[in-house]
Motif scaffolding. Structure first.
Motif, PDB file in Angstrom:
ATOM      1  N   ALA A  45     -26.731 -22.124  31.497  1.00  0.00           N
ATOM      2  CA  ALA A  45     -25.744 -21.812  32.531  1.00  0.00           C
ATOM      3  C   ALA A  45     -25.235 -23.080  33.208  1.00  0.00           C
ATOM      4  N   GLY A  46     -25.081 -24.137  32.402  1.00  0.00           N
ATOM      5  CA  GLY A  46     -24.499 -25.377  32.912  1.00  0.00           C
ATOM      6  C   GLY A  46     -25.434 -26.235  33.719  1.00  0.00           C
ATOM      7  N   LYS A  47     -26.747 -25.984  33.619  1.00  0.00           N
ATOM      8  CA  LYS A  47     -27.723 -26.756  34.399  1.00  0.00           C
ATOM      9  C   LYS A  47     -28.900 -27.144  33.515  1.00  0.00           C
ATOM     10  N   VAL A  48     -29.560 -28.249  33.869  1.00  0.00           N
ATOM     11  CA  VAL A  48     -30.831 -28.622  33.248  1.00  0.00           C
ATOM     12  C   VAL A  48     -31.838 -28.959  34.350  1.00  0.00           C
ATOM     13  N   ASP A  49     -33.100 -28.721  34.043  1.00  0.00           N
ATOM     14  CA  ASP A  49     -34.184 -29.119  34.948  1.00  0.00           C
ATOM     15  C   ASP A  49     -34.602 -30.549  34.627  1.00  0.00           C
ATOM     16  N   PHE A  50     -34.855 -31.333  35.689  1.00  0.00           N
ATOM     17  CA  PHE A  50     -35.376 -32.693  35.540  1.00  0.00           C
ATOM     18  C   PHE A  50     -36.715 -32.717  36.263  1.00  0.00           C
ATOM     19  N   ASP A  51     -37.791 -32.727  35.493  1.00  0.00           N
ATOM     20  CA  ASP A  51     -39.136 -32.535  36.043  1.00  0.00           C
ATOM     21  C   ASP A  51     -39.799 -33.856  36.391  1.00  0.00           C
ATOM     22  N   TYR A  52     -40.465 -33.862  37.544  1.00  0.00           N
ATOM     23  CA  TYR A  52     -41.177 -35.042  38.025  1.00  0.00           C
ATOM     24  C   TYR A  52     -42.655 -34.742  38.253  1.00  0.00           C
ATOM     25  N   GLN A  53     -43.431 -35.823  38.284  1.00  0.00           N
ATOM     26  CA  GLN A  53     -44.774 -35.814  38.833  1.00  0.00           C
ATOM     27  C   GLN A  53     -44.803 -36.894  39.918  1.00  0.00           C
ATOM     28  N   ARG A  58     -57.897 -43.008  46.708  1.00  0.00           N
ATOM     29  CA  ARG A  58     -57.835 -41.656  46.179  1.00  0.00           C
ATOM     30  C   ARG A  58     -56.453 -41.393  45.597  1.00  0.00           C
ATOM     31  N   HIS A  59     -56.359 -40.336  44.815  1.00  0.00           N
ATOM     32  CA  HIS A  59     -55.120 -40.059  44.086  1.00  0.00           C
ATOM     33  C   HIS A  59     -54.793 -38.577  44.170  1.00  0.00           C
ATOM     34  N   ALA A  60     -53.517 -38.266  44.376  1.00  0.00           N
ATOM     35  CA  ALA A  60     -53.053 -36.878  44.356  1.00  0.00           C
ATOM     36  C   ALA A  60     -51.753 -36.820  43.571  1.00  0.00           C
ATOM     37  N   ARG A  61     -51.450 -35.638  43.051  1.00  0.00           N
ATOM     38  CA  ARG A  61     -50.247 -35.464  42.239  1.00  0.00           C
ATOM     39  C   ARG A  61     -49.523 -34.187  42.667  1.00  0.00           C
ATOM     40  N   PHE A  62     -48.185 -34.290  42.760  1.00  0.00           N
ATOM     41  CA  PHE A  62     -47.350 -33.144  43.136  1.00  0.00           C
ATOM     42  C   PHE A  62     -46.252 -32.961  42.095  1.00  0.00           C
ATOM     43  N   PRO A  63     -46.206 -31.837  41.393  1.00  0.00           N
ATOM     44  CA  PRO A  63     -45.087 -31.584  40.484  1.00  0.00           C
ATOM     45  C   PRO A  63     -43.881 -31.031  41.256  1.00  0.00           C
ATOM     46  N   PHE A  64     -42.685 -31.458  40.886  1.00  0.00           N
ATOM     47  CA  PHE A  64     -41.472 -30.848  41.434  1.00  0.00           C
ATOM     48  C   PHE A  64     -40.303 -31.198  40.521  1.00  0.00           C
ATOM     49  N   LYS A  65     -39.131 -30.706  40.823  1.00  0.00           N
ATOM     50  CA  LYS A  65     -38.012 -30.934  39.922  1.00  0.00           C
ATOM     51  C   LYS A  65     -36.694 -30.971  40.680  1.00  0.00           C
ATOM     52  N   GLN A  66     -35.704 -31.584  40.032  1.00  0.00           N
ATOM     53  CA  GLN A  66     -34.310 -31.476  40.426  1.00  0.00           C
ATOM     54  C   GLN A  66     -33.590 -30.643  39.375  1.00  0.00           C
ATOM     55  N   VAL A  67     -32.497 -29.981  39.772  1.00  0.00           N
ATOM     56  CA  VAL A  67     -31.668 -29.217  38.851  1.00  0.00           C
ATOM     57  C   VAL A  67     -30.279 -29.852  38.861  1.00  0.00           C
TER      58      VAL A  67
END
Length: 251
Positions: free
Chosen positions: A235-243, A185-194
């Motif tokens: 404001a000096g930050k970027v989002d780095f998005d993951y799956q 089976r497969h599951a996916r979770f989105p999240f990010k680092q800043v």
């Protein structure tokens, strides 16, 4: 490609500081789907610096962390020293040294693509208890998610030592063969680092295919990374998005 058991040796500090951990929702998923409870014994194969291992330790599990790279293993031992139920093992996925039928659950985070998959399956079947589960986890990203991710990807295509080969190794992992004749089976979770720029730079340099200081393309890589950051920062930050991709099943 570089030997997978040694290719992260010069990246350990950046790996610990700037690589993401894993979403806590993985534990909830495994409780529901695989019957994970704190009494279950977990073998984390290719445990590295201990990010995935720590999820299970916080849950109360006894965890054997199997890691062949001395630098990564030492970093994991420092991170996890406060957990008495953690056992660090110097071994490979294909020969873990664990006893027969000793693990209720085998996990591999950001690692299965480095294994000899046929030999690892034989070893997994040896150490796994009857009715046990195998869980494979990757933190990946979709290049179309944002201009930051697209630029990061294009930078590594241009300057990475073997980025496309490693990406191909992950994409062509024969997950179906691991679980055959059963299903997975497969599951996916989105999240990010800043990240600020130093964080984004450290994230890049934690990758085994990124040019390191002194390499011919290093200065150009960092210059172009700075441009990507400057064009997208708020404001000096970027989002780095993951799956986060999770594959789980029984052998």
């Amino acid at each position: 490609m570089i030997d997978p058991t040694t290719r992260f040796t010069t990246r350990v500090d950046n790996y610990v500081k700037y690589r993401p951990s894993y979403p806590a929702g993985i534990i909830t998923l495994l409780e529901t789907e695989c019957g994970l409870d704190p009494k279950k014994v977990v073998a984390d194969i290719g445990s590295g610096t201990g990010f995935l291992t720590e999820l299970f330790l916080k849950h109360g599990n006894r965890v054997f962390g199997v890691e062949p790279n001395a630098g990564m293993r030492a970093a994991g031992e420092r991170l996890l020293a406060k957990y008495p139920s953690f056992v660090s093992i110097d071994a490979k996925a294909e020969a873990t040294t664990l006893s027969d039928n000793s693990a209720d659950l085998i996990a591999a985070g950001q690692a299965f693509h480095w294994f000899n998959q046929r030999a690892a399956k034989v070893e997994f079947k040896r150490i796994l208890k009857s009715g046990g589960w195998v869980v494979l986890v990757w933190n990946g990203y979709d290049v179309e998610t944002s201009p930051v991710i697209r630029g990061y990807h294009e930078l590594l295509v241009k300057y990475g030592t073997d980025y496309q080969e490693v990406s191909r190794e992950i994409e062509t992992c024969d997950i179906e063969a691991l679980f055959s004749p059963g299903k997975f089976r497969h599951a996916r979770f989105p999240f990010k680092q800043v990240f600020d720029f130093e964080g984004l730079k450290g994230r890049l340099l934690s990758a085994s295919y990124a040019p390191q200081p002194g390499a011919s393309h290093y200065d150009a890589t960092i210059r172009e990374l700075q441009l990507i950051f400057d064009e997208n920062q708020r404001a000096g930050k970027v989002d780095f998005d993951y799956q986060t991709e999770v594959y789980y099943g029984q052998l």
